[in-house]
Design an enzyme around this catalytic site. Structure first.
Site, PDB file in Angstrom:
ATOM      1  N   SER A 287       0.813  -1.305  -0.032  1.00  8.16           N
ATOM      2  CA  SER A 287       0.088   0.000   0.051  1.00  8.16           C
ATOM      3  C   SER A 287       0.909   1.333  -0.200  1.00  8.16           C
ATOM      4  CB  SER A 287      -1.004  -0.206   1.079  1.00  8.16           C
ATOM      5  OG  SER A 287      -0.966   1.389   2.048  1.00  8.16           O
ATOM      6  N   LYS A 288       0.262   2.289  -0.775  1.00 10.03           N
ATOM      7  CA  LYS A 288       1.042   3.612  -0.803  1.00 10.03           C
ATOM      8  C   LYS A 288       1.061   4.090   0.746  1.00 10.03           C
ATOM      9  CE  LYS A 288       0.153   4.099  -5.523  1.00 10.03           C
ATOM     10  NZ  LYS A 288      -0.340   4.969  -6.877  1.00 10.03           N
ATOM     11  N   ARG A 289       0.167   3.690   1.280  1.00 11.82           N
ATOM     12  CA  ARG A 289       0.222   4.622   2.619  1.00 11.82           C
ATOM     13  C   ARG A 289       1.039   4.061   3.685  1.00 11.82           C
ATOM     14  NH1 ARG A 289      -5.328   4.452   4.475  1.00 11.82           N
ATOM     15  NH2 ARG A 289      -4.296   4.964   6.441  1.00 11.82           N
TER      16      ARG A 289
END
Length: 527
Positions: A287-289
RNA sequence: GCCCCCAUCGUCUAGCGGCCUAGGACACCACCCUUUCAAGGUGGCAGCACGGGUUCGAAUCCCGUUGGGGGUGCCA
């Protein structure tokens, strides 16, 4: 008909790169390596159709390492066919989430990877075709207007019922208005088999596919439609993408066929290949987060692009034999979608780093020194890691000196960003690690004694060279009953500021007698 | 909930019915080499999720269980 004339192959007419490219066009291609393995050939109307693949990223954040792997596999496929085409199409519908800087990041990442492509194209450029396709489908009765809000759909959904939309507006005969979206009427019965080159055929019950939205209230086409229209216009033969898109495949096939019928333009359906996801330690999709997925991050840390590419190829695929370090030509020669693994792969930075170290060690000394420039040369360089500047200025930097030092550190680093800390004492006064200084100089009675003995010995040396320095240090240690290991420690600390670093005697020789003696004296003074 | 995918050392994987006493790489441990740290060399630890079939024979084929994951947007 509807006055809609679908374009032919994307080509000269509309297909001009939308922006001047700043980076040099990366990579050389054309010559497919001999003995390559072919993708199962596709035939249409009796002719063998060249492979046409595409990367379709959306500019909603950093360029993801997973996207990089997808790009690589697509690029390889195109390369295996002398007439293969690899298209980069930025899927920039949804103005809410897209940002121009992210589309620039896509171009930059592709340039760094050196994966050359046809394009770049923007999905938004093809909006007229999307509108025309919508109109054709609507005229053919494949679409209907719907004014249900998500909350209403949710409220009607019974327990255990088919997920998604329930078809409430199917036969209400609603007209276009500011509150109506357009839905695609999907068949209710039967099975749809999605041909997938990595998984074999995947069967979906049509009853589980709802009437999905293809255009917003505003009238704009959504990804579901735009993606299919573009793939048709681009005559894509193989849709190779991440597994998160598997559930989209049957919808896209349905739409594709409907478009064939509604427009009278029979474009052969593509075959799919859904690549296993890249996951984190918790086995969740990267995930980018939460995860370090930005390709840029790896470039900034000094990962070599060849190593990154090689590692990416190893995720879900493996070369024949026991050797994992494989040249790209060889990967292109061996790669087959049919051999791609089916299960998710953990993106293991430690293994990437080990591989990177291998690649670094295989560089020629000259190539290594050149690769280090963004980290060590304070002058003009083509690129610099974000937020980084060498700690020394031009007046202290000496390119020739670094060239002599480079081989000493080349086998000691796994990433290029480790280099500055390893060579800084050549270009600035030693930044003392106080704990180390205390340990081997201040609080060790032998420390200062070794230091002054070294001053005397080194001053009298005929040749200030590694062998002589080695012998002299060995001797002065022995005179005190110290092993060379013990004797070199205070000297290393005095001259470099640290306890670890490149081989000491080579370093002293390169630093020179005057500077070495001065640093020894300075350390003695502050002890 | 529903749909779909997946399942070999901690991790990435090889294996596509007998070559498997399951191979390699990363990580880890030990030893060697050694002026620090690395690099390099040698050796070691460690795996077919479980249960049923099929077969002379199963990590490999089939079914089920369990466990993971993806999707389920008027996002892509």
């Amino acid at each position: 008909m509807h006055g809609h004339r679908p374009r032919g192959l994307r080509g000269a007419r509309r297909r001009l790169p939308v922006r001047p490219r700043r980076e040099p066009r990366p990579g050389v291609r054309r010559a497919a390596p001999p003995g390559r393995r072919q993708l199962p050939q596709r035939r249409h109307l009796g002719r063998v159709v060249p492979v046409r693949v595409r990367l379709a990223p959306s500019p909603t954040g950093y360029f993801h390492v997973g996207t990089a792997r997808t790009a690589l596999f697509n690029w390889i496929l195109a390369r295996q066919d002398p007439e293969g085409v690899f298209i980069l199409r930025v899927e920039d519908t949804d103005p809410e989430r897209n940002r121009e800087e992210w589309v620039q990041a896509i171009y930059a990442a592709m340039a760094w990877l050196g994966l050359d492509y046809t394009g770049p194209f923007r999905q938004s450029e093809n909006a007229p075709a999307h509108a025309a396709a919508l109109e054709a489908l609507r005229a053919a009765g494949d679409l209907y207007y719907c004014d249900c809000t998500p909350a209403e759909v949710e409220a009607r959904r019974g327990e255990g019922a088919t997920p998604g939309y329930d078809g409430f507006c199917r036969d209400r005969g609603l007209e276009r208005s500011a509150t109506t979206a357009l839905r695609f009427r999907t068949p209710d019965e039967g099975t749809l088999n999605v041909p997938d080159l990595v998984r074999g055929e995947v069967a979906f019950a049509l009853s589980s596919i709802d009437d999905f939205v293809v255009a917003r209230r505003s009238g704009e086409a959504l990804y579901a439609l735009a993606n299919v229209v573009d793939d048709r216009d681009d005559r894509i033969t193989h849709v190779v993408r991440g597994e998160e898109h598997l559930a989209n495949a049957p919808k896209q096939m349905l739409l594709w066929s409907a478009l064939n019928a509604a427009t009278g333009i029979e474009v052969p359906l593509p075959v799919f290949a859904h690549l296993p996801l890249l996951v984190n330690e918790q086995r969740k999709k990267l995930s980018k987060r939460r995860d370090p997925v930005a390709l840029e991050l790896y470039r900034d840390q000094g990962y070599l692009v060849a190593a990154v590419l090689n590692y990416l190829a190893l995720l879900g695929w493996s070369p024949r034999g026991d050797e994992e370090i494989v040249a790209m030509d060889e990967i292109v020669r061996q790669f087959r979608l049919e051999d791609v693994a089916h299960s998710p792969a953990f993106f293991d930075v430690r293994k990437l780093t080990a591989l990177n170290g291998d690649y670094i060690r295989r560089l020629s000394p000259e190539a290594f020194a050149e690769a280090c420039r963004p980290w060590v040369d304070p002058g003009d360089v083509a690129w610099r890691p974000t937020g980084y500047r060498p700690a020394w200025g031009l007046e202290r930097y000496d390119e020739g000196l670094f060239a002599r030092v480079a081989p000493l550190v080349q086998e000691r680093v796994a990433r290029l960003d480790e280099v500055p800390a390893m060579v800084d004492f050549f270009f600035i006064d030693p930044a003392y690690d106080e704990a180390a200084f205390d340990k081997v100089i201040r609080h060790d009675p032998e420390g200062p004694a070794v230091l002054s003995a070294a001053v005397d010995a080194y001053a009298g040396l005929e040749a200030f060279a590694p062998a002589a320095l080695h012998a002299a240090t060995l001797a002065l240690g022995e005179a005190r009953g110290l092993s060379l290991r013990k004797a070199q420690a205070p000297i290393r600390c005095a001259v470099t500021g640290r306890l670890v670093g490149p081989p000491l005697f080579e370093s002293l020789a390169i630093l020179g007698r005057a500077e070495t003696l001065a640093r020894l004296a300075a350390a003695l003074a502050r002890a």
